[in-house]
Design an enzyme around this catalytic site. Sequence first.
Site, short mmCIF file in Angstrom:
data_model
loop_
_atom_site.label_atom_id
_atom_site.label_comp_id
_atom_site.label_asym_id
_atom_site.label_seq_id
_atom_site.Cartn_x
_atom_site.Cartn_y
_atom_site.Cartn_z
N GLU A 336 67.10 45.36 32.27
CA GLU A 336 65.80 44.73 32.46
C GLU A 336 65.96 43.36 33.09
O GLU A 336 66.74 42.54 32.60
CB GLU A 336 65.07 44.57 31.12
CG GLU A 336 64.63 45.85 30.47
CD GLU A 336 63.82 45.62 29.20
OE1 GLU A 336 63.25 46.59 28.70
OE2 GLU A 336 63.77 44.46 28.71
N CYS A 337 65.23 43.12 34.17
CA CYS A 337 65.13 41.81 34.80
C CYS A 337 66.51 41.25 35.16
O CYS A 337 67.08 41.63 36.16
CB CYS A 337 64.33 40.86 33.92
SG CYS A 337 63.64 39.46 34.84
N ALA A 338 67.09 40.37 34.34
CA ALA A 338 68.41 39.84 34.64
C ALA A 338 69.43 40.97 34.77
O ALA A 338 70.33 40.93 35.62
CB ALA A 338 68.84 38.87 33.54
N LEU A 340 68.82 43.96 35.85
CA LEU A 340 68.58 44.55 37.16
C LEU A 340 69.34 43.78 38.24
O LEU A 340 69.99 44.37 39.12
CB LEU A 340 67.08 44.54 37.44
CG LEU A 340 66.61 44.85 38.85
CD1 LEU A 340 66.81 46.32 39.17
CD2 LEU A 340 65.13 44.48 39.02
N SER A 426 65.05 47.79 35.98
CA SER A 426 63.69 47.38 36.32
C SER A 426 63.48 45.92 35.96
O SER A 426 64.18 45.36 35.13
CB SER A 426 62.70 48.25 35.52
OG SER A 426 61.41 47.69 35.47
#
Length: 466
Positions: A336-338, A340, A426
């Site tokens: 997630e986020c980082a 990704l 994501s």
Amino acid sequence: MSAPPRVVIAAPASGHGKTTVATGLIAAFTRRGDVVSPHKVGPDYIDPGYHALAAGRVGRNLDPFLVGEDRIGSLFAHGARGADLAVIEGVMGLFDGAAGRGGYASTAHVARLLGAPVVLVVDARAQSRSVAALVRGFDTFEPAVGVAGVILNRVGSDRHESMLREALDEIGMPVLGVLRRHDTIAKPARHLGLVPVAERHADAVRTVEALGELIARSVDLAAVRRIAAGAGALPDAPWDAAREVGGPVAGRPRIALAGGSAFTFAYAETAELLSAAGAEVVTVDPLRDERLPERTAGLVVGGGFPEVYAAELAANATLRADVVALAGRGGPIAAECAGLLYLARSLDGAPMCGVLPAEARMTERLTLGYREATAAHDSVLAATGRVVRGHEFHRTTLTPRAGGRPAWSLGETGFEGHVAGSVHASYLHTHWAGAPDLARRFVDACAAGAGTGVTSGTGEGVTLGA
């Protein structure tokens, strides 16, 4: 069931001093010998780290949008087990909730769900008698959510304090404490808010100690405690991770959970759900650990600040190679986020893992807000069509934004994220307490020894083993 005395620390808007007061109260009561349960309304990851440091126990989030309002009482009861007192820090202004949904997921919403009294922190720098009009408005705006007392922040002088007290006395509002302008304690900030505790632990300890001392001498702790004692009983049984995931799978697969200074964004319930589903959860620090733990069957990489540590992450080539190898042999990876960004080819030019055919870079634009997402493809996290709620919070961009098999459909804003073999990556932060089937599906995939739908050959950006 019985629940501990509890109080919500709110404000008219962001920037009035909620975190200063909430963290200081937690530290001050803890120093007096109370067992304090710290909570934060909303999707914030950083404030709970300071709360945890002050309390000596896990800081937890309460977010009706992400987990559903029906789980707020049980998650609170779970986190507050064994506590003498709970302090709940609000988010933004007292009545600010999810955009377009009225007060849903606001601090006031959570206060109502928990039957918790509200203490309002007010930055009084540029006002005197007008403070009474402001506070009366907040006290009466929603009849079910009244203000039990006020803590005044950034008060300029004895005369200023006297005028503020007189004004609030006119409306019968107790002043529980006063912080002067010179009492401000610096808390290092960054482009997404405060610097996480894990990145400045020694300094953070000193900051929290100073906040505790400031609040102990500036606020009537006995009065706050009396207000907290006015909270009613809660009917909710404590949240139970094992009940949510349906019990453990066989085989006890080992799942590595990224941590350390670069990956500090995680909800406590994530590890609890993975463990309840039968996994052995171990922490790996991509800045320090050169290899994944032996027998790692799956990897979860949450949010954080990889852009700050891009050079150090790039230098740890052996761990990056292990991540590529795990993906290549079908080991489930949820990012997630980082996470990704870490799986991309590069971040601001620094080489990352290269599991995904994408490039990441910092921008000036802040992407922020709640999202409703639908799984666009089967993955190790969700079956096609599964609807989840999440939150985006970043100043980076990924090119391409979505792969050939996107992770999520965000409706009118299009597709986002990548599903590549056993990898689900994501920008969307999800709270698995609100979607425990994600944790169960991921552990099932790890126990099976391969990601959902993994076959021999080459996946998008992932070389899969035979």
